[in-house]
Enzyme design. Sequence first.
Site, PDB file in Angstrom:
ATOM      1  N   LYS A  51      22.762  11.294 -27.060  1.00 43.89           N
ATOM      2  CA  LYS A  51      24.199  11.283 -27.632  1.00 43.89           C
ATOM      3  C   LYS A  51      24.038  12.480 -28.586  1.00 43.89           C
ATOM      4  O   LYS A  51      25.231  13.595 -28.468  1.00 43.89           O
ATOM      5  CB  LYS A  51      24.478  10.194 -28.246  1.00 43.89           C
ATOM      6  CG  LYS A  51      24.772   8.970 -27.465  1.00 43.89           C
ATOM      7  CD  LYS A  51      24.848   7.528 -28.146  1.00 43.89           C
ATOM      8  CE  LYS A  51      24.882   6.397 -27.294  1.00 43.89           C
ATOM      9  NZ  LYS A  51      25.082   5.240 -27.346  1.00 43.89           N
ATOM     10  N   GLN A  95      24.648   1.476 -32.848  1.00 42.89           N
ATOM     11  CA  GLN A  95      23.680   1.625 -31.598  1.00 42.89           C
ATOM     12  C   GLN A  95      23.514  -0.029 -31.565  1.00 42.89           C
ATOM     13  O   GLN A  95      22.874  -0.586 -32.590  1.00 42.89           O
ATOM     14  CB  GLN A  95      22.593   2.338 -31.690  1.00 42.89           C
ATOM     15  CG  GLN A  95      21.617   2.468 -30.348  1.00 42.89           C
ATOM     16  CD  GLN A  95      22.462   2.754 -29.149  1.00 42.89           C
ATOM     17  OE1 GLN A  95      23.371   3.618 -29.267  1.00 42.89           O
ATOM     18  NE2 GLN A  95      22.158   2.270 -27.879  1.00 42.89           N
ATOM     19  N   ASP A 118      33.249   3.480 -29.381  1.00 46.93           N
ATOM     20  CA  ASP A 118      32.676   2.725 -28.389  1.00 46.93           C
ATOM     21  C   ASP A 118      33.560   1.904 -27.640  1.00 46.93           C
ATOM     22  O   ASP A 118      33.420   1.060 -26.744  1.00 46.93           O
ATOM     23  CB  ASP A 118      31.595   1.978 -29.371  1.00 46.93           C
ATOM     24  CG  ASP A 118      30.216   2.067 -28.827  1.00 46.93           C
ATOM     25  OD1 ASP A 118      29.992   2.686 -27.898  1.00 46.93           O
ATOM     26  OD2 ASP A 118      29.259   1.993 -29.648  1.00 46.93           O
TER      27      ASP A 118
HETATM   28  N1  GUN Z   1      23.722  -0.150 -26.421  1.00 48.39           N
HETATM   29  C1  GUN Z   1      23.504  -0.121 -24.928  1.00 48.39           C
HETATM   30  N2  GUN Z   1      24.916   0.792 -24.733  1.00 48.39           N
HETATM   31  C2  GUN Z   1      25.524   0.944 -25.770  1.00 48.39           C
HETATM   32  C3  GUN Z   1      26.631   1.410 -26.119  1.00 48.39           C
HETATM   33  O1  GUN Z   1      27.337   2.000 -25.074  1.00 48.39           O
HETATM   34  N3  GUN Z   1      27.175   1.639 -27.402  1.00 48.39           N
HETATM   35  C4  GUN Z   1      26.219   1.098 -28.294  1.00 48.39           C
HETATM   36  N4  GUN Z   1      26.977   1.223 -29.628  1.00 48.39           N
HETATM   37  N5  GUN Z   1      25.148   0.598 -27.994  1.00 48.39           N
HETATM   38  C5  GUN Z   1      24.661   0.535 -26.826  1.00 48.39           C
END
Ligand code: GUN
Length: 289
Positions: A51, A95, A118
């Site tokens: 990211k 996350q 998100d």
């Molecule tokens: N863990 C796995 N996929 C994601 C996601 O798209 N966003 C977040 N915040 N955590 C994750």
Amino acid sequence: MPTIIDGKGLAQTMQERLKETIAKETTMKTPGLVVLLVGEDPASQTYVKNKELAATRIGIHSKIERLSHTITQEELLERIAFYNRHEDFHGILVQLPLPKHIDEAKIVEAIDPKKDVDGFHPMNLGHLFAGTPEMIPCTPYGIMEMFNAYEIDLTGKHAVVIGRSNIVGKPMAQLLLAQNATVTMAHSKTKELAALAKTADILVVAIGRGHFVTQEFIKEGAVVIDVGMNRDDKGKLIGDVKFDEVAPLTSFITPVPKGVGPMTITMLMQQTYEAAKRQERSKLENKLS
Ligand code: GUN
């Protein structure tokens, strides 16, 4: 022969376009994204790193805040409150998964819905449900962009979604429904799952079990989207779909890697930019009034 959906290529094209759009925004503050990473989960480390790389490439200011796995829920809530107020960060991403002593739902609910890039906040999920989407969970959003790019018409089609998470399965079903698909939600407890999947024109698999979907699940000519990110016993990244045996039966299929994954990151960047635009515009309007 099936068309293999090039998620990586589509993501690159969309990221390039977004980079140009952001570069043209000469009067706006640089969009900012903060990622809160709790603990040392290796998969999460990789996701977060990817990211950050994408953000830098596109011209989004990003920061990873690494927090100890011993952080208390109260302390984490305080960090979120801090970034809710911080004007340089338009997007906040915590996350997941979080350590067991932290209530994930409470954390997600603490994020300002306007900064919830998100799309996991109940307010944003509610908007999606009501047909007035604001922030959309990035994985299903990226999958909809794939359907659009490959001109896959969903109207009247039977879509089966395997997996019922708040992050993928549930929002995926809502987005498919909004595009006039007839949607069935299935999951690990569904009876006769293979037979049900075999009735799908569109099959989205997000069950989190490596190579779970085999030939028996597939109707000839189906579109198959694989959201899985699993490791096999040699540590190789594999999807939820047994690609080699399933692909010949399909009309379109996504690979793993280079399928859904890069699109998730792209939509995160897109939403961070859009959140920044809305927040900066509203700051300006407040100043003028
Ligand atoms: N863990 C796995 N996929 C994601 C996601 O798209 N966003 C977040 N915040 N955590 C994750």
